[in-house]
Design a protein around this motif. Structure first.
Motif, PDB file in Angstrom:
ATOM      1  N   VAL A   1       9.690  12.678 -14.337  1.00 63.00           N
ATOM      2  CA  VAL A   1      10.657  13.725 -14.000  1.00 63.00           C
ATOM      3  C   VAL A   1      12.036  13.128 -13.709  1.00 63.00           C
ATOM      4  N   GLU A   2      12.277  11.937 -14.230  1.00 60.03           N
ATOM      5  CA  GLU A   2      13.525  11.211 -13.970  1.00 60.03           C
ATOM      6  C   GLU A   2      14.759  12.055 -14.279  1.00 60.03           C
ATOM      7  N   CYS A   3      14.849  12.579 -15.477  1.00 59.94           N
ATOM      8  CA  CYS A   3      16.041  13.347 -15.866  1.00 59.94           C
ATOM      9  C   CYS A   3      16.113  14.673 -15.111  1.00 59.94           C
TER      10      CYS A   3
ATOM     11  N   THR B   1       0.509   1.536  -9.987  1.00 55.45           N
ATOM     12  CA  THR B   1       0.901   2.873 -10.417  1.00 55.45           C
ATOM     13  C   THR B   1       2.401   2.951 -10.717  1.00 55.45           C
ATOM     14  N   GLY B   2       2.741   3.899 -11.546  1.00 56.59           N
ATOM     15  CA  GLY B   2       4.140   4.111 -11.886  1.00 56.59           C
ATOM     16  C   GLY B   2       4.495   5.578 -11.743  1.00 56.59           C
ATOM     17  N   GLY B   3       5.722   5.904 -12.045  1.00 52.30           N
ATOM     18  CA  GLY B   3       6.204   7.267 -11.954  1.00 52.30           C
ATOM     19  C   GLY B   3       7.712   7.284 -11.870  1.00 52.30           C
ATOM     20  N   THR B   4       8.252   8.302 -11.222  1.00 51.22           N
ATOM     21  CA  THR B   4       9.687   8.455 -11.044  1.00 51.22           C
ATOM     22  C   THR B   4      10.051   8.056  -9.617  1.00 51.22           C
ATOM     23  N   TYR B   5      11.205   7.431  -9.463  1.00 49.65           N
ATOM     24  CA  TYR B   5      11.654   7.042  -8.130  1.00 49.65           C
ATOM     25  C   TYR B   5      13.148   7.298  -7.987  1.00 49.65           C
ATOM     26  N   SER B   6      13.560   7.507  -6.760  1.00 45.69           N
ATOM     27  CA  SER B   6      14.984   7.570  -6.429  1.00 45.69           C
ATOM     28  C   SER B   6      15.230   6.626  -5.268  1.00 45.69           C
ATOM     29  N   LEU B   7      16.204   5.755  -5.440  1.00 39.48           N
ATOM     30  CA  LEU B   7      16.655   4.881  -4.368  1.00 39.48           C
ATOM     31  C   LEU B   7      17.781   5.592  -3.634  1.00 39.48           C
ATOM     32  N   VAL B   8      17.644   5.763  -2.338  1.00 40.88           N
ATOM     33  CA  VAL B   8      18.734   6.314  -1.534  1.00 40.88           C
ATOM     34  C   VAL B   8      19.517   5.115  -1.037  1.00 40.88           C
ATOM     35  N   LEU B   9      20.787   5.045  -1.421  1.00 39.22           N
ATOM     36  CA  LEU B   9      21.615   3.865  -1.196  1.00 39.22           C
ATOM     37  C   LEU B   9      22.765   4.146  -0.239  1.00 39.22           C
ATOM     38  N   ASP B  10      23.094   3.169   0.564  1.00 44.11           N
ATOM     39  CA  ASP B  10      24.307   3.199   1.369  1.00 44.11           C
ATOM     40  C   ASP B  10      25.285   2.213   0.752  1.00 44.11           C
ATOM     41  N   VAL B  11      26.516   2.649   0.578  1.00 43.58           N
ATOM     42  CA  VAL B  11      27.594   1.755   0.181  1.00 43.58           C
ATOM     43  C   VAL B  11      28.552   1.743   1.371  1.00 43.58           C
ATOM     44  N   ALA B  12      28.590   0.618   2.067  1.00 44.95           N
ATOM     45  CA  ALA B  12      29.268   0.512   3.362  1.00 44.95           C
ATOM     46  C   ALA B  12      30.786   0.601   3.271  1.00 44.95           C
ATOM     47  N   ARG B  13      31.338   0.205   2.148  1.00 47.02           N
ATOM     48  CA  ARG B  13      32.797   0.252   1.976  1.00 47.02           C
ATOM     49  C   ARG B  13      33.085   0.450   0.495  1.00 47.02           C
ATOM     50  N   ASP B  14      34.293   0.880   0.173  1.00 47.97           N
ATOM     51  CA  ASP B  14      34.667   1.053  -1.227  1.00 47.97           C
ATOM     52  C   ASP B  14      34.380  -0.237  -1.983  1.00 47.97           C
ATOM     53  N   ALA B  15      33.840  -0.078  -3.183  1.00 46.72           N
ATOM     54  CA  ALA B  15      33.476  -1.255  -3.985  1.00 46.72           C
ATOM     55  C   ALA B  15      33.848  -1.011  -5.443  1.00 46.72           C
ATOM     56  N   THR B  16      34.228  -2.068  -6.112  1.00 39.76           N
ATOM     57  CA  THR B  16      34.399  -2.039  -7.558  1.00 39.76           C
ATOM     58  C   THR B  16      33.315  -2.930  -8.132  1.00 39.76           C
ATOM     59  N   VAL B  17      32.533  -2.356  -9.034  1.00 40.33           N
ATOM     60  CA  VAL B  17      31.367  -3.047  -9.571  1.00 40.33           C
ATOM     61  C   VAL B  17      31.484  -3.093 -11.085  1.00 40.33           C
TER      62      VAL B  17
ATOM     63  N   PRO C   1      33.230   4.700  -4.180  1.00 41.37           N
ATOM     64  CA  PRO C   1      33.707   4.903  -2.808  1.00 41.37           C
ATOM     65  C   PRO C   1      32.559   4.719  -1.805  1.00 41.37           C
ATOM     66  N   ALA C   2      32.883   4.341  -0.592  1.00 38.78           N
ATOM     67  CA  ALA C   2      31.877   4.214   0.458  1.00 38.78           C
ATOM     68  C   ALA C   2      31.147   5.546   0.599  1.00 38.78           C
ATOM     69  N   GLY C   3      29.840   5.479   0.856  1.00 40.08           N
ATOM     70  CA  GLY C   3      29.068   6.706   1.033  1.00 40.08           C
ATOM     71  C   GLY C   3      27.603   6.497   0.739  1.00 40.08           C
ATOM     72  N   THR C   4      26.901   7.611   0.646  1.00 40.86           N
ATOM     73  CA  THR C   4      25.475   7.603   0.355  1.00 40.86           C
ATOM     74  C   THR C   4      25.261   8.106  -1.064  1.00 40.86           C
ATOM     75  N   TYR C   5      24.391   7.419  -1.779  1.00 38.92           N
ATOM     76  CA  TYR C   5      24.122   7.716  -3.181  1.00 38.92           C
ATOM     77  C   TYR C   5      22.619   7.737  -3.417  1.00 38.92           C
ATOM     78  N   ALA C   6      22.229   8.283  -4.562  1.00 42.81           N
ATOM     79  CA  ALA C   6      20.840   8.182  -5.000  1.00 42.81           C
ATOM     80  C   ALA C   6      20.850   7.778  -6.464  1.00 42.81           C
ATOM     81  N   TYR C   7      20.053   6.789  -6.783  1.00 42.53           N
ATOM     82  CA  TYR C   7      19.856   6.386  -8.168  1.00 42.53           C
ATOM     83  C   TYR C   7      18.429   6.771  -8.540  1.00 42.53           C
ATOM     84  N   THR C   8      18.258   7.494  -9.636  1.00 42.54           N
ATOM     85  CA  THR C   8      16.933   7.918 -10.077  1.00 42.54           C
ATOM     86  C   THR C   8      16.561   7.190 -11.355  1.00 42.54           C
ATOM     87  N   GLY C   9      15.352   6.633 -11.358  1.00 36.82           N
ATOM     88  CA  GLY C   9      14.844   5.905 -12.504  1.00 36.82           C
ATOM     89  C   GLY C   9      13.352   6.136 -12.667  1.00 36.82           C
ATOM     90  N   ASN C  10      12.762   5.423 -13.611  1.00 39.82           N
ATOM     91  CA  ASN C  10      11.318   5.521 -13.780  1.00 39.82           C
ATOM     92  C   ASN C  10      10.698   4.142 -13.747  1.00 39.82           C
TER      93      ASN C  10
END
Length: 136
Positions: free
Chosen positions: A88-90, A2-18, A29-38
């Motif tokens: 419902v990604e967007c 099955t497929g659909g929309t997903y959000s990854l809840v991410l922890d970034v432990a320290r400031d990062a340059t990517v 910056p360090a913190g909690t993020y969410a990435y939403t995709g399909n």
């Protein structure tokens, strides 16, 4: 699968340059993020497993913007919220507070980005519910 929309809840432990492909170097910056995709392509929500493997260091191939962040050793996947069968990604991304990186995860749509900053799992789940309510 099955497929659909997903959000990854991410922890970034320290400031990062990517280095995020065509977006260039992005300061996260360090913190909690969410990435939403399909996950409507082949394999459906297997894409989420692939993201988890990348964050764990068990995979190293990057395809999507979020992969560049997940490949950084400061990033980890804390949780995942899914909405099976719904595109419902967007709508979810627009309900969450904007994160760093204009266009992050939004190269195939008109959104400002699909990376949210300073979120909780509950806020992400509420965004999924609200977005689904709007399309039903």
């Amino acid at each position: 699968m099955t497929g659909g929309t997903y959000s990854l809840v991410l922890d970034v432990a320290r400031d990062a340059t990517v280095d995020v492909g065509a977006l260039g170097a992005l300061k996260i910056p360090a913190g909690t993020y969410a990435y939403t995709g399909n996950a409507f392509g082949p394999g459906g929500f297997g894409r989420v497993d692939r993201h988890r493997e990348l964050a764990a260091g068990d995979r190293d191939t990057t395809h999507w913007h979020v992969d560049y962040l997940l490949a950084h050793d400061a990033a980890s996947v804390r949780d995942v919220v899914t909405t099976p069968g719904a595109d419902v990604e967007c709508a979810v991304a627009k309900r969450l507070p904007a994160g760093p990186g204009d266009g992050f995860g939004a190269s195939d749509c008109a959104c400002d980005g699909h990376l949210a900053a300073g979120v909780t799992r509950d806020a992400v789940a509420a965004a999924h519910r609200d977005a689904l309510d709007d399309v039903e």
